[in-house]
Design a protein around this motif. Structure first.
Motif, PDB file in Angstrom:
ATOM      1  N   VAL A 231       0.852  -1.193   0.000  1.00 18.76           N
ATOM      2  CA  VAL A 231       0.000   0.000   0.000  1.00 18.76           C
ATOM      3  C   VAL A 231       0.884   1.238   0.000  1.00 18.76           C
ATOM      4  CG1 VAL A 231      -1.835   1.268   1.191  1.00 18.76           C
ATOM      5  CG2 VAL A 231      -1.804  -1.237   1.256  1.00 18.76           C
ATOM      6  N   THR A 232       0.575   2.177  -0.882  1.00 21.75           N
ATOM      7  CA  THR A 232       1.283   3.458  -0.927  1.00 21.75           C
ATOM      8  C   THR A 232       0.256   4.575  -0.878  1.00 21.75           C
ATOM      9  OG1 THR A 232       3.039   2.507  -2.295  1.00 21.75           O
ATOM     10  CG2 THR A 232       2.890   4.907  -2.200  1.00 21.75           C
ATOM     11  N   ARG A 233       0.409   5.444   0.106  1.00 16.70           N
ATOM     12  CA  ARG A 233      -0.493   6.580   0.271  1.00 16.70           C
ATOM     13  C   ARG A 233       0.313   7.871   0.172  1.00 16.70           C
ATOM     14  NH1 ARG A 233      -4.382  10.158  -0.299  1.00 16.70           N
ATOM     15  NH2 ARG A 233      -5.411  10.881   1.611  1.00 16.70           N
ATOM     16  N   TYR A 234      -0.122   8.787  -0.700  1.00 18.16           N
ATOM     17  CA  TYR A 234       0.491  10.102  -0.837  1.00 18.16           C
ATOM     18  C   TYR A 234      -0.417  11.142  -0.198  1.00 18.16           C
ATOM     19  CZ  TYR A 234       3.517   7.922  -4.341  1.00 18.16           C
ATOM     20  OH  TYR A 234       4.414   7.107  -4.980  1.00 18.16           O
ATOM     21  N   VAL A 235       0.185  12.138   0.459  1.00 15.75           N
ATOM     22  CA  VAL A 235      -0.579  13.223   1.074  1.00 15.75           C
ATOM     23  C   VAL A 235       0.086  14.547   0.725  1.00 15.75           C
ATOM     24  CG1 VAL A 235      -1.457  11.814   2.982  1.00 15.75           C
ATOM     25  CG2 VAL A 235       0.702  13.056   3.260  1.00 15.75           C
ATOM     26  N   LEU A 236      -0.730  15.589   0.602  1.00 17.78           N
ATOM     27  CA  LEU A 236      -0.197  16.943   0.411  1.00 17.78           C
ATOM     28  C   LEU A 236       0.110  17.519   1.778  1.00 17.78           C
ATOM     29  CD1 LEU A 236      -2.173  18.743  -2.451  1.00 17.78           C
ATOM     30  CD2 LEU A 236       0.221  18.047  -2.390  1.00 17.78           C
ATOM     31  N   GLY A 237       1.333  17.342   2.206  1.00 18.75           N
ATOM     32  CA  GLY A 237       1.742  17.759   3.536  1.00 18.75           C
ATOM     33  C   GLY A 237       2.867  16.858   4.005  1.00 18.75           C
ATOM     34  N   ALA A 238       2.885  16.578   5.300  1.00 18.16           N
ATOM     35  CA  ALA A 238       3.941  15.742   5.880  1.00 18.16           C
ATOM     36  C   ALA A 238       3.314  14.686   6.766  1.00 18.16           C
ATOM     37  CB  ALA A 238       4.928  16.598   6.684  1.00 18.16           C
ATOM     38  N   GLY A 239       3.775  13.449   6.634  1.00 11.31           N
ATOM     39  CA  GLY A 239       3.311  12.370   7.484  1.00 11.31           C
ATOM     40  C   GLY A 239       3.941  12.451   8.860  1.00 11.31           C
ATOM     41  N   ASP A 240       3.153  12.112   9.887  1.00  9.41           N
ATOM     42  CA  ASP A 240       3.635  12.164  11.270  1.00  9.41           C
ATOM     43  C   ASP A 240       3.786  10.778  11.886  1.00  9.41           C
ATOM     44  OD1 ASP A 240       3.687  15.018  11.343  1.00  9.41           O
ATOM     45  OD2 ASP A 240       1.509  15.010  11.596  1.00  9.41           O
ATOM     46  N   SER A 241       2.813   9.896  11.670  1.00  7.15           N
ATOM     47  CA  SER A 241       2.872   8.564  12.270  1.00  7.15           C
ATOM     48  C   SER A 241       2.015   7.616  11.437  1.00  7.15           C
ATOM     49  CB  SER A 241       2.367   8.588  13.726  1.00  7.15           C
ATOM     50  OG  SER A 241       0.995   8.975  13.781  1.00  7.15           O
ATOM     51  N   ALA A 242       2.302   6.314  11.580  1.00  7.91           N
ATOM     52  CA  ALA A 242       1.542   5.285  10.871  1.00  7.91           C
ATOM     53  C   ALA A 242       1.660   3.976  11.639  1.00  7.91           C
ATOM     54  CB  ALA A 242       2.062   5.112   9.444  1.00  7.91           C
ATOM     55  N   ASN A 243       0.560   3.230  11.702  1.00  5.76           N
ATOM     56  CA  ASN A 243       0.592   1.928  12.365  1.00  5.76           C
ATOM     57  C   ASN A 243       1.027   0.848  11.388  1.00  5.76           C
ATOM     58  OD1 ASN A 243      -1.653   1.598  10.726  1.00  5.76           O
ATOM     59  ND2 ASN A 243      -2.923   0.680  12.321  1.00  5.76           N
ATOM     60  N   GLU A 244       0.996  -0.387  11.826  1.00  4.25           N
ATOM     61  CA  GLU A 244       1.351  -1.544  10.992  1.00  4.25           C
ATOM     62  C   GLU A 244       2.727  -1.389  10.337  1.00  4.25           C
ATOM     63  OE1 GLU A 244      -0.101  -4.371  10.698  1.00  4.25           O
ATOM     64  OE2 GLU A 244      -2.103  -4.051  11.526  1.00  4.25           O
ATOM     65  N   ASP A 245       3.640  -0.731  11.069  1.00  7.46           N
ATOM     66  CA  ASP A 245       5.018  -0.571  10.599  1.00  7.46           C
ATOM     67  C   ASP A 245       5.083   0.181   9.266  1.00  7.46           C
ATOM     68  OD1 ASP A 245       7.761  -0.838  10.960  1.00  7.46           O
ATOM     69  OD2 ASP A 245       7.858  -2.681   9.773  1.00  7.46           O
ATOM     70  N   GLY A 246       4.202   1.170   9.115  1.00  7.90           N
ATOM     71  CA  GLY A 246       4.223   1.983   7.906  1.00  7.90           C
ATOM     72  C   GLY A 246       5.464   2.861   7.853  1.00  7.90           C
ATOM     73  N   LYS A 247       6.070   2.978   6.671  1.00  7.82           N
ATOM     74  CA  LYS A 247       7.286   3.766   6.474  1.00  7.82           C
ATOM     75  C   LYS A 247       6.913   5.137   5.906  1.00  7.82           C
ATOM     76  CE  LYS A 247      10.049   0.407   7.708  1.00  7.82           C
ATOM     77  NZ  LYS A 247       9.041  -0.602   8.058  1.00  7.82           N
ATOM     78  N   ILE A 248       7.341   6.203   6.601  1.00  6.00           N
ATOM     79  CA  ILE A 248       6.985   7.568   6.228  1.00  6.00           C
ATOM     80  C   ILE A 248       8.181   8.240   5.572  1.00  6.00           C
ATOM     81  CG2 ILE A 248       6.245   9.824   7.104  1.00  6.00           C
ATOM     82  CD1 ILE A 248       4.878   8.371   9.406  1.00  6.00           C
ATOM     83  N   ALA A 249       7.920   8.955   4.485  1.00  8.22           N
ATOM     84  CA  ALA A 249       8.981   9.685   3.792  1.00  8.22           C
ATOM     85  C   ALA A 249       8.389  10.963   3.219  1.00  8.22           C
ATOM     86  CB  ALA A 249       9.594   8.839   2.688  1.00  8.22           C
TER      87      ALA A 249
END
Length: 310
Positions: A231-249
């Motif tokens: 799963v890849t999710r893009y957001v207009l902004g900045a990621g802060d946290s994610a469960n299920e060992d999600g990798k933020i960049a």
């Protein structure tokens, strides 16, 4: 003889560059090797014209690498005018595995949507309302040849499953070929404003509000077998946290080719006059999950992110 729909995607690379001064011979040779790599300007492969001081290089007797190009010579082949031929070049067995991917693109914030007309808002609602999981095969190239860019036909038990576009894959690398939409997966997505902090940042006398978002993706697998989902999710902004060992960049829109090839924003981007400060305070965030689903299992992917507005 070729998969016309996918071959059409390569046609932009086959157009001679009028400013490049191609001769027929150099143009044909350039077109032949252009199919080995993607996203290069046509004149990148321009060769010297005969008689202009440049040589076409030594004659190659066997398939092999010549500098940065891989050439498959086919000697003693001739065709009459109007004839066509399917000519096998190589055959080999590669390991593969079935994978499933879900890509969720970013959308405009509510402050932008409020400035769009009704038709544009309906178009955005249609665009983001039905996220779909794609079924792909991932090939690992263990052969002694690279896989060159070309239309690809996927066949199983004598039946055609799909057609796709094979991109250049060096020996030892892997490539994904899309098969079809995976109808056995159900996806729901929600974005909720969690907090709004006025005057969170001040810059050059201007004050900016920070908007914190709380989001969730619910994925349900109705497959009878275990499945791997990326799963890849893009957001207009900045990621802060994610469960299920999600990798933020945080990605650079002008350099990252996984999402914005050539820094091309989505077509709806030009519907709004974005303020000059937008990219300074905000960017594009990316969150990746790699998950394994058991049969008939659901998972909830929660993540937090934020952006600034004035």
């Amino acid at each position: 003889m070729a998969l016309q729909q996918n071959l059409a995607q390569l046609s932009q690379y086959f157009q001679p560059n009028a400013a490049g001064g191609y001769s027929p011979l150099s143009s044909q040779f350039s077109n032949a090797i252009m199919t080995q790599q993607m996203a290069r300007a046509p004149n990148y492969y321009a060769l010297s014209e005969p008689g202009a001081g440049g040589a076409l290089g030594p004659e190659i007797g066997d398939a092999g690498k010549n500098e940065d190009l891989f050439v498959f010579p086919m000697p003693h082949v001739s065709l009459k005018r109007g004839e066509r031929m399917v000519l096998p070049v190589a055959e080999f067995t590669l390991p593969y595995k079935d994978i499933f991917t879900l890509e969720l693109p970013f959308g405009p914030p509510p402050e932008v949507r409020a400035n769009l007309n009704n038709e544009q808002q309906r178009e955005l609602a249609r665009l983001f309302s039905s996220p779909k999981v794609m079924h792909k095969v991932r090939l690992t190239n263990h052969s002694k040849y690279p896989l060159t860019t070309a239309p690809a036909l996927i066949v199983r038990a004598g039946r055609v499953l799909a057609q796709g576009l094979m991109t250049y894959t060096a020996t030892g690398a892997s490539v994904d070929l899309a098969i079809t939409t995976a109808v056995d997966f159900q996806v729901r997505k929600s974005d909720v404003e969690a907090k709004r902090t006025p005057n969170a940042v001040e810059e050059n006398g201007n004050r900016y509000t920070r908007i914190d978002m709380s989001s969730q993706i619910t994925v349900t697998s109705h497959r009878a077998q275990p499945a791997e989902l990326e799963v890849t999710r893009y957001v207009l902004g900045a990621g802060d946290s994610a469960n299920e060992d999600g990798k933020i960049a945080k990605i650079n829109a002008f350099e990252n080719n996984d999402y914005l090839t050539g820094a091309d924003y989505p077509y709806w981007w030009n519907w709004y006059g974005w303020p000059y400060w937008w990219n300074y305070f905000n960017g594009i965030g990316r969150i990746n999950w790699k998950l394994t689903f058991e049969p008939n299992q659901s998972k909830e992917l929660s993540y937090e992110w934020h952006y600034f507005w004035r």
